[in-house]
Write an enzyme that holds these catalytic residues in place. Sequence first.
Site, short mmCIF file in Angstrom:
data_model
loop_
_atom_site.label_atom_id
_atom_site.label_comp_id
_atom_site.label_asym_id
_atom_site.label_seq_id
_atom_site.Cartn_x
_atom_site.Cartn_y
_atom_site.Cartn_z
N GLU A 1 0.90 -1.16 -0.19
CA GLU A 1 -0.09 0.01 -0.01
C GLU A 1 0.75 1.31 0.12
O GLU A 1 1.93 1.32 0.48
CB GLU A 1 -0.75 0.00 1.23
CG GLU A 1 -0.26 -0.29 2.49
CD GLU A 1 0.75 0.41 2.87
OE1 GLU A 1 0.77 1.77 3.05
OE2 GLU A 1 1.75 -0.20 3.50
N GLU B 1 4.65 -0.28 1.38
CA GLU B 1 4.55 -0.24 -0.21
C GLU B 1 4.41 -1.97 -0.50
O GLU B 1 3.74 -2.17 -1.98
CB GLU B 1 6.11 0.02 -0.84
CG GLU B 1 6.21 1.56 -0.69
CD GLU B 1 7.57 1.71 -1.40
OE1 GLU B 1 8.05 0.92 -1.95
OE2 GLU B 1 7.85 2.93 -1.38
#
Lengths: 347, 347
Positions: free
Chosen positions: A171, A313
Amino acid sequence: MQSRQVPELPPFDNPALADRVQQALDRKTKPTGSLGRLEALALQLALIQGVEQPQLLAPQMVVFAADHGLAAQGVSAYPQAVTAQMVLNFLAGGAAVSVLAEQHGLAMTVVDAGVAQALLPHPRLQDRKMALGTADASAGPAMTFAQRDAALAAGADVVRGLPGNVVLLGEMGIANTSAAALLMSRLTGLPLAQCVGRGTGLDDAGLARKMAVLERTLARHAHAQTAEAALAAFGGFEIAMMAGAAMQAAAQRRVIVVDGFISTSAVLVAQALQAGVVKACVFAHRSDEQGHARLLAHLGAQPLLDLGLRLGEGSGAALAWPLLVSACRILKDMASFESAGVSDRSA
Amino acid sequence: MQSRQVPELPPFDNPALADRVQQALDRKTKPTGSLGRLEALALQLALIQGVEQPQLLAPQMVVFAADHGLAAQGVSAYPQAVTAQMVLNFLAGGAAVSVLAEQHGLAMTVVDAGVAQALLPHPRLQDRKMALGTADASAGPAMTFAQRDAALAAGADVVRGLPGNVVLLGEMGIANTSAAALLMSRLTGLPLAQCVGRGTGLDDAGLARKMAVLERTLARHAHAQTAEAALAAFGGFEIAMMAGAAMQAAAQRRVIVVDGFISTSAVLVAQALQAGVVKACVFAHRSDEQGHARLLAHLGAQPLLDLGLRLGEGSGAALAWPLLVSACRILKDMASFESAGVSDRSA
């Protein structure tokens, strides 16, 4: 959530299968249990897939990106524009998760779940934009119930559209450690101070400001006690989509590799909506973000790595990936005491 | 050890280079320090190689195998014949280390440092047999000083003959946790009880027997206080060769990936013979063998993985390998804030 279909989970618990896999592991040419967590991982992968020899096919790194209205309250060390900038960096191959996904041959999809800027089309970008960021949760609900349900459904739809049998959940979203901390505090009952950390690197003053904003925000939504209500109250779109993605993946016996604090908060929501989802989850690492260790403990999760990462991420999920491959290879390719002609323990 | 040439080490400490590498890491598109141990690893690899962008070329897994006379005292859960059987298993590709080396494209060499059986030639087997196992250290020195020096030299020679700039050090030898524990206790000054563990899986009675044998053996060699003397007194040939290999690798700026308890005990010896060798060592994991955590702490080493492994062979080194590759890729392939047009922290 009567309006939303929660997909049914397969029976991950299968003692007969677990016995067979454990016996296969114990016959391998090594002292019993000497591959430690790798053996537990092999067993879990077998149970997720419901087979004696799990195979990992076409693993998909999916990075859900969205913005948070709460960022306006100064809860992050970085400006909101960084979310969109990093999406471009993911797509250009320059971000940590891009580099690590490339290293391991992981296909990467970036999902615009609600970035606060228009993004140009790109072959690896899925446009699932719910809005230009959530509303400011300190002033009202981050999203409507309709947006929440649409985001959950979109996450499930993203997974349905991907090949393979593994999803790695990553994310990006400036201020999303705030949303995750709020969800964590509300759903675990832990005091906010145990859930809030420095995120991308707040100093002491920044952390104090973040705490104050989040205390206020938590109090403002005192009524939002269920997972459904809390998700709408605190956001974000990327967390809702990851929760939907996790439920869908588990329903399809896909292995879910969970990255850091934010991804784990999405699993917390998913598990509340559909108990059992965690059984399909491999927790990649223990993040340095201070709430993560407690959140993992709350979920009964034992992460694979502990490298002081706090990037998100999907970077930690990518780093842990080869361990999943190793676990499958141990089961498939290692010789047994009999096949190799190696003596087992002395009597 | 006037008779033996200790190779000189290059200057691994280089503050100017360290600054440049740290600046390069800090310019990458991520919050400062957010890749945690991976950043420290990238920095270490740069300092080992003496360059800003380390590259890992033709990594070599080297598994040193030898037998121990002490096995006759019943200090292992497995019979001595397993050493030779496992060598064949390594060469046939059925052992854990074989499977993991294959996964990661690591070339594998098995070194017969002193297996107690004749072994047939094999393209991946190097015959460096010092003897059919060491002598029983509970009755006298495990090896002569001449054997010790020859084993150290042979380990260095193995490394000199291998291509690439990385060696991963693994081992096999029934009873070699005993030799490692004796070396550890003598060279660190820690009580034997803190150095001795269950090895391949001794039960309580077996562990008590092992402790008694090792107490006796340690006392018998009370005079063997230096690393040189202790190595000859306790063995084994594979540990001596690994120590020689580590010194040679460090001298050539090769990266040394250290596996578990036995490999670390060889590094303890190497570091005593040539201070600074540890700077070229990446410690792959913290083993479940109970002395390992303390031994790592003694060396100031922070291992990468903590997966409850206790197999040896080089299996933990192979599992950690992709993290070294990741560390180099982060330095080489990640975008900087400037190159990616990403905003750095707000002022």
